[in-house]
Design a protein around this motif. Structure first.
Motif, PDB file in Angstrom:
ATOM      1  N   ASP A  59       1.211  -1.305   0.018  1.00  0.00           N
ATOM      2  CA  ASP A  59      -0.228  -0.163   0.372  1.00  0.00           C
ATOM      3  C   ASP A  59       0.724   1.525   0.141  1.00  0.00           C
ATOM      4  OD1 ASP A  59      -2.465   1.764   0.154  1.00  0.00           O
ATOM      5  OD2 ASP A  59      -2.546   1.785   2.599  1.00  0.00           O
ATOM      6  N   ARG A  62      -0.441   8.259  -1.583  1.00  0.00           N
ATOM      7  CA  ARG A  62      -1.135   8.780  -3.257  1.00  0.00           C
ATOM      8  C   ARG A  62      -0.218  10.254  -3.268  1.00  0.00           C
ATOM      9  NH1 ARG A  62      -5.588   7.093  -5.133  1.00  0.00           N
ATOM     10  NH2 ARG A  62      -6.552   8.970  -6.092  1.00  0.00           N
ATOM     11  N   THR A  87      -5.268  -2.253   0.240  1.00  0.00           N
ATOM     12  CA  THR A  87      -5.239  -0.295   0.089  1.00  0.00           C
ATOM     13  C   THR A  87      -6.891  -0.259   0.887  1.00  0.00           C
ATOM     14  OG1 THR A  87      -5.388   2.305  -1.215  1.00  0.00           O
ATOM     15  CG2 THR A  87      -6.316   0.756  -2.167  1.00  0.00           C
ATOM     16  N   SER A  88      -6.926   1.561   1.317  1.00  0.00           N
ATOM     17  CA  SER A  88      -8.549   1.907   2.310  1.00  0.00           C
ATOM     18  C   SER A  88      -8.811   2.406   0.319  1.00  0.00           C
ATOM     19  CB  SER A  88      -7.869   2.478   3.121  1.00  0.00           C
ATOM     20  OG  SER A  88      -7.149   3.676   2.883  1.00  0.00           O
ATOM     21  N   TYR A  89      -8.310   3.325  -0.726  1.00  0.00           N
ATOM     22  CA  TYR A  89      -9.232   3.911  -0.782  1.00  0.00           C
ATOM     23  C   TYR A  89      -8.637   3.487  -2.263  1.00  0.00           C
ATOM     24  CZ  TYR A  89     -11.145   7.901  -3.711  1.00  0.00           C
ATOM     25  OH  TYR A  89     -11.605   8.613  -4.812  1.00  0.00           O
ATOM     26  N   GLY A  91      -9.431   5.358  -6.306  1.00  0.00           N
ATOM     27  CA  GLY A  91     -10.498   6.474  -6.825  1.00  0.00           C
ATOM     28  C   GLY A  91     -10.698   5.671  -8.148  1.00  0.00           C
ATOM     29  N   SER A  92     -11.432   6.118  -8.848  1.00  0.00           N
ATOM     30  CA  SER A  92     -11.932   6.334 -10.095  1.00  0.00           C
ATOM     31  C   SER A  92     -11.083   5.254 -11.204  1.00  0.00           C
ATOM     32  CB  SER A  92     -12.866   7.331 -10.767  1.00  0.00           C
ATOM     33  OG  SER A  92     -13.600   6.728 -12.137  1.00  0.00           O
ATOM     34  N   LEU A 108      -9.254  -4.567  -0.861  1.00  0.00           N
ATOM     35  CA  LEU A 108      -9.629  -3.450   0.459  1.00  0.00           C
ATOM     36  C   LEU A 108      -9.056  -3.249   1.692  1.00  0.00           C
ATOM     37  CD1 LEU A 108     -13.007  -1.657  -1.283  1.00  0.00           C
ATOM     38  CD2 LEU A 108     -10.538  -0.619  -1.032  1.00  0.00           C
ATOM     39  N   THR A 141     -13.298  -3.995  -6.979  1.00  0.00           N
ATOM     40  CA  THR A 141     -12.732  -2.946  -6.606  1.00  0.00           C
ATOM     41  C   THR A 141     -12.546  -1.754  -7.798  1.00  0.00           C
ATOM     42  OG1 THR A 141     -11.092  -4.318  -6.071  1.00  0.00           O
ATOM     43  CG2 THR A 141      -9.945  -1.933  -7.712  1.00  0.00           C
TER      44      THR A 141
END
Length: 143
Positions: A59, A62, A87-89, A91-92, A108, A141
């Motif tokens: 991880d 960003r 990871t916890s996030y 993005g699109s 996630l 995801t």
């Protein structure tokens, strides 16, 4: 099952409080041998190159270069390792970009360690990280 051996796992998580805890917990799971952990991506990449783990659970924050480029670089440093983005996030479109960068699976954070271990073991069992089961693992995801 006498011939079965543990898969080797390296954890690189830039959240310095997560990496050692995750290593400790995953190290308790039958079938997984944690061979290293580090919060620093440069030291983690050096460990990956030296130790040649079957799986790298990583991880990256960003900040700095785009995450996909960091994963792409890690895939070049340790080409035989399956890389799992944990990871916890996302993005699109990021899940897709990470897979194009060499990430075998995107997971996630927030689930149980047991479930994470099961997913990692299944990924290694499949061998190449790009099978239909891996697509199923990454189905949640965003791409």
């Amino acid at each position: 099952m006498g011939n079965r051996r543990d898969l080797t796992l390296l954890i690189i998580d830039e959240h310095s409080d997560i990496s050692p805890l995750l290593a400790e917990r995953l190290g308790l799971i039958r079938g997984i041998r944690v061979i290293g952990e580090n919060a620093n991506v440069m030291i983690g990449a050096e460990l990956a190159h030296q130790l040649e783990p079957e799986v790298i659970l990583a991880d990256f924050r960003r900040t700095g270069p785009p995450r996909a480029e960091t994963y792409r670089w890690l895939a070049r440093v340790s080409p035989e390792s399956l890389i799992v983005a944990h990871t916890s996030y996302f993005g699109s479109g990021e899940g897709h970009a990470l897979r194009e960068a060499g990430v075998a699976c995107c997971l996630l954070k927030g689930g149980s360690v047991k479930k994470l271990a099961e997913q990692i073991i299944e990924l290694v069992r499949l061998g190449n990280g790009r099978s239909s089961t891996t697509r199923r693992l990454t189905a949640g995801t965003p791409t």
